[in-house]
Design an enzyme around this catalytic site. Sequence first.
Site, PDB file in Angstrom:
ATOM      1  N   LYS A 261     -21.655 -41.709 -15.580  1.00 42.67           N
ATOM      2  CA  LYS A 261     -21.535 -41.629 -14.116  1.00 42.67           C
ATOM      3  C   LYS A 261     -22.773 -42.236 -13.432  1.00 42.67           C
ATOM      4  CE  LYS A 261     -17.936 -38.831 -14.805  1.00 42.67           C
ATOM      5  NZ  LYS A 261     -16.541 -39.217 -14.713  1.00 42.67           N
TER       6      LYS A 261
HETATM    7  C1  LIG Z   1     -15.695 -38.091 -15.281  1.00 44.49           C
HETATM    8  C2  LIG Z   1     -14.551 -37.535 -14.531  1.00 44.49           C
HETATM    9  C3  LIG Z   1     -14.301 -36.142 -14.505  1.00 44.49           C
HETATM   10  C4  LIG Z   1     -15.153 -35.103 -15.189  1.00 44.49           C
HETATM   11  O1  LIG Z   1     -15.491 -35.357 -16.467  1.00 44.49           O
HETATM   12  P1  LIG Z   1     -16.417 -34.396 -17.363  1.00 44.49           P
HETATM   13  O2  LIG Z   1     -16.544 -35.204 -18.606  1.00 44.49           O
HETATM   14  O3  LIG Z   1     -15.693 -33.128 -17.562  1.00 44.49           O
HETATM   15  O4  LIG Z   1     -17.718 -34.185 -16.657  1.00 44.49           O
HETATM   16  C5  LIG Z   1     -13.240 -35.700 -13.736  1.00 44.49           C
HETATM   17  N1  LIG Z   1     -12.458 -36.539 -13.039  1.00 44.49           N
HETATM   18  C6  LIG Z   1     -12.665 -37.875 -13.048  1.00 44.49           C
HETATM   19  C7  LIG Z   1     -11.765 -38.746 -12.227  1.00 44.49           C
HETATM   20  C8  LIG Z   1     -13.699 -38.419 -13.801  1.00 44.49           C
HETATM   21  O5  LIG Z   1     -13.897 -39.745 -13.812  1.00 44.49           O
END
Ligand SMILES: *Cc1c(COP(=O)(O)O)cnc(C)c1O
Length: 383
Positions: free
Chosen positions: A183
């Site tokens: 992210k």
């Molecule tokens: C990354 C992401 C998440 C959360 O991911 P985690 O790996 O649980 O932190 C949720 N929704 C979207 C659209 C994502 O891209």
Amino acid sequence: MTMRIPLSAPDVTEDEIQAVSEVLRTPHLSLGPKLEEFEEALENYIGVSNAVAVSSGTSALHLSIRALGIVEGDEVIVPSFAFIAVANAVRYERAIPVFADIEPKTLNLDSRSIEDRITYRTKAIIVVHTFGCPADLDAILDIARRHRLQVIEDCCEAIGAEFRGKRVGTFGDVGVFGFYPNKQITTGEGGVVVTDNTAIANSIWRLRNQGRDYSKGWFQHSEVGYNYRLSEINCALGVGQLKRIGQILKRREEIAQIYERHLSGNRHLRLPVLLAPLRKISWFVYAVCLDEQFDEFQRDWIVEEMGRRGIGTGRYFAPIHLQPIYKRQPLSQLCPVTEAIASRTIALPFFNRIEEKEIEEVCEKFTDLVESSTRFCARHQTA
Ligand SMILES: *Cc1c(COP(=O)(O)O)cnc(C)c1O
């Protein structure tokens, strides 16, 4: 397989490493001052009165579903072109994810498709700001108001993005963010729920720590909660990353512009929009779509050949409604735009520290492979 130029890479500074090690010299490794500092910094940045940090974006989604009172048999409208957590979090509470289609330009939920999916059982919409581009919040909030639906904004790919000059996460009943290493900012693993509704915030605050209700004495439990806590180690990293978010988002926008410069002449490619009306994009990935004459087979071949050249690419996203565990959907829930786009989309390497000459190499190899794949398919068809 490790790639010479990976699809994504975290960006952690020496100062952040220092801040993490300092936590390890204190007696507070969980539920301590760094958690409070991180939550307060998130409240200030996003512009919301409550931020409750949790162990991942997925647990943030799950607790949002719980705190909004969504229960077994309730329907929640979600995009199929998204990370699978949006559907899984609904299923954790035995509610039903109902898949809606997207519109091709921004890859976000199509408001007409949302309206088509509404039944007397619909309770909420999970709006994903896909790849950091805000969804059409005017239309979606209007639908929600007219049908009395709750709105969860999934901002896991969109921290810092804005709609009408306001940061995403502040429009819905709750906003959810994630801090996995791919992210814009990371805590290793981590997430947060933000809301202006104090009752919802308190509920999430209890649920993340076994349902413990501090106001009623130490070990008072009035509901079944979870261990979705985020450690001080993660929070210390998050505090450092959030301090740099302005620079980080600026750098990511530059990278998108460099890609655009190198690829915009290619007639086979549909590039992401750099500017969308009323919106400020927070760049998560750079995903390009091959034009209609390409198919999934050619896309997969390009992904594989890029890998052979040491370059990581991604098939973002495989439609959720076609996954084996979600496949038994009624025909009324087909998502033709999602299927067409998902089969031809390819995400290119995208991270803060990527260098211009690496981007050039990626674009050169990629455009060569796109060209070869047209010949190679024509050969198959005439054979
Ligand atoms: C990354 C992401 C998440 C959360 O991911 P985690 O790996 O649980 O932190 C949720 N929704 C979207 C659209 C994502 O891209």
